[in-house]
Structures are given as C-alpha cells and as structure tokens.
Design a protein around this motif. Sequence first.
Motif, PDB file in Angstrom:
ATOM      1  N   ARG A  13       0.804  -1.224   0.000  1.00 46.38           N
ATOM      2  CA  ARG A  13       0.000   0.000   0.000  1.00 46.38           C
ATOM      3  C   ARG A  13       0.838   1.275   0.000  1.00 46.38           C
ATOM      4  NH1 ARG A  13      -3.337  -0.565   5.283  1.00 46.38           N
ATOM      5  NH2 ARG A  13      -1.188  -0.544   6.030  1.00 46.38           N
ATOM      6  N   GLY A  14       1.893   1.305   0.808  1.00 51.50           N
ATOM      7  CA  GLY A  14       2.811   2.440   0.763  1.00 51.50           C
ATOM      8  C   GLY A  14       2.400   3.660   1.565  1.00 51.50           C
ATOM      9  N   SER A  15       1.527   3.486   2.565  1.00 47.82           N
ATOM     10  CA  SER A  15       1.094   4.686   3.292  1.00 47.82           C
ATOM     11  C   SER A  15       2.228   5.276   4.143  1.00 47.82           C
ATOM     12  CB  SER A  15      -0.137   4.389   4.148  1.00 47.82           C
ATOM     13  OG  SER A  15       0.161   3.525   5.212  1.00 47.82           O
ATOM     14  N   GLU A 176       1.781   5.295  13.249  1.00 49.07           N
ATOM     15  CA  GLU A 176       2.983   5.050  12.429  1.00 49.07           C
ATOM     16  C   GLU A 176       3.316   6.271  11.574  1.00 49.07           C
ATOM     17  OE1 GLU A 176       3.202   1.301  10.277  1.00 49.07           O
ATOM     18  OE2 GLU A 176       1.620   0.473  11.523  1.00 49.07           O
TER      19      GLU A 176
HETATM   20  C1  GRF Z   1       2.660  -1.072   8.358  1.00 46.68           C
HETATM   21  O1  GRF Z   1       1.770  -1.448   9.368  1.00 46.68           O
HETATM   22  C2  GRF Z   1       4.095  -1.269   8.803  1.00 46.68           C
HETATM   23  O2  GRF Z   1       4.292  -1.023  10.153  1.00 46.68           O
HETATM   24  C3  GRF Z   1       4.322  -2.731   8.506  1.00 46.68           C
HETATM   25  O3  GRF Z   1       3.632  -2.961   7.299  1.00 46.68           O
HETATM   26  C4  GRF Z   1       2.577  -2.007   7.158  1.00 46.68           C
HETATM   27  C5  GRF Z   1       2.831  -1.302   5.868  1.00 46.68           C
HETATM   28  O4  GRF Z   1       1.788  -0.425   5.523  1.00 46.68           O
HETATM   29  N1  GRF Z   1       5.734  -3.026   8.457  1.00 46.68           N
HETATM   30  P1  GRF Z   1       2.040   0.641   4.357  1.00 46.68           P
HETATM   31  O5  GRF Z   1       2.450  -0.138   3.117  1.00 46.68           O
HETATM   32  O6  GRF Z   1       3.104   1.582   4.810  1.00 46.68           O
HETATM   33  O7  GRF Z   1       0.707   1.316   4.167  1.00 46.68           O
END
Ligand code: GRF
Length: 207
Positions: A13-15, A176
């Motif tokens: 997803r890359g958020s 995060e």
């Molecule tokens: C996040 O919950 C990160 O902590 C874990 O994988 C997920 C990645 O989400 N390592 P995103 O791709 O950054 O949306």
Amino acid sequence: MAKKRLAILISGRGSNMMALVAAARAPDYPAEVVAIVSSQPDAAGLAWARAEGLPATCIDPEAYASRQAFDGAVDRVLAEADAELVALAGFMRILSPQFVRKWHARQLNIHPSLLPAFKGLNPQAQALAAGVKISGCTVHFVTEDLDGGPIIAQTAVPVCEGDTAQALAARILRAEHALYPGALALVAAGRARLSDGRVTILAAAAT
Ligand code: GRF
Ligand code: DQB
C-alpha cells in the motif's frame, strides 16, 4: 547541513512511504527521497510513486534466482541513486545478512507493535490474542535479528474493547504515520547514536 539521500523500500500500500515523502517535502527536513523500490509489480504504493513523478523502480523477486541475487539488484538501484539511508516501509522480503551488514546503522524499519513484543507477521492479531491493553508501533534499526534491531522510537496505542485486528491496525497505522518521519529525521540529522546495541537520542543542536 546537507540532506541525507533516502531510499524507501515497499511491497504494498505504501502509506508509510507517503508519510515520509510528505515530510521530506518540507524545506528543513534532513533527508530527501532519491529512490523508491518495490518488490511487488502491482503494489499500490509503486503506482502512487510513479504518478507523483518520484524515482520508483520495481525489483520483482521472481526475476531472480536467489535471495542474494535479489538483494544485489536492490543494492545496485540504491548505489545508482547514491542512497545514504534506507527506510523499509511495509517491505515484506527478509534481507540477507550481507545486505543488512552493508547498511548497518543506516537502515530503518517500522513495525506495528511495541517491540520486542509481537515480532513477525500479523502483530496486531498477535496483540489481540495476547489480550494486551496497549500496543503501538516501533521504529528500529534493521539487523539480522528479524524485527529485533535497536529501537529508535515508539508510540503507544490503546487496544479498545471489541477491537478486530483490522480496527487495531488502522489505529496503529495513524500513529505510524506520525512516528516514522520524526524517527527518520533523528537518524538523518545524526541524533540517533547507536552503541552497545542501544540507541541514544542526542539533543538538537542550538540554532
Ligand atoms: C505497516 O503497518 C508497517 O508497520 C508494517 O507494514 C505495514 C505497511 O503499511 N511493516 P504501508 O504499506 O506503509 O501502508
Ligand atoms: C518483516 C518481518 C517479517 C517478514 C517480512 C518483513 C516475513 O516473515 N515475511 C515472510 C517471508 C518473506 C521472505 O521469504 O522473504 N519486517 N530483514 C532483516 N532484518 C529485519 C525486517 C523487515 C524486512 C526485512 C527485517 C528484514 O529486521 N534482515 C520488515
């Protein structure tokens, strides 16, 4: 001070990547994004990065005969971009000891639990199964010990009555996005000192 050249590794997803990109657009942020690497051709984050005109590359593990060969291809992209720091952001491939050693103290990961609790996959479901009332997220240096590297920064997040893993993951994810840019900035600014396997945060220099 010169900005540190940052590469971001993703698989989905890359958020968190988006949060880092957004932070790095601030003039006084101590890092600039010079490469985005996806291990998944169909990652939503890869499409987003390309649409933003960011330097994004896909390295498909299926095109490589071994983990070493895959890691070597990633490292070549980082070398071409002159990267100085690596941020894993939902990157789902375990990195070889050689790669980890090369980027020692210069590679970060974010994990959606309060480490050292709930390492590995599905940490939010692990937290619910354990019945903890507080979980959270952790930014740590990447070492050969999977999700076990020195901790740079953490945020606590409440577990709520009736939470599903998905609901808890969404609450942690917001934390995060707030945590990762600041933790990365500490490393980029040279304020996260690694010694004896622990991280000390140095005070900001007076300006
Ligand atoms: C996040 O919950 C990160 O902590 C874990 O994988 C997920 C990645 O989400 N390592 P995103 O791709 O950054 O949306
Ligand atoms: C991750 C933690 C666990 C996994 C992925 C990412 C995992 O178990 N994936 C399924 C197996 C995939 C595969 O075979 O590659 N967190 N590398 C090193 N150390 C780390 C952390 C992550 C990714 C790579 C680390 C890592 O702490 N050496 C992110």
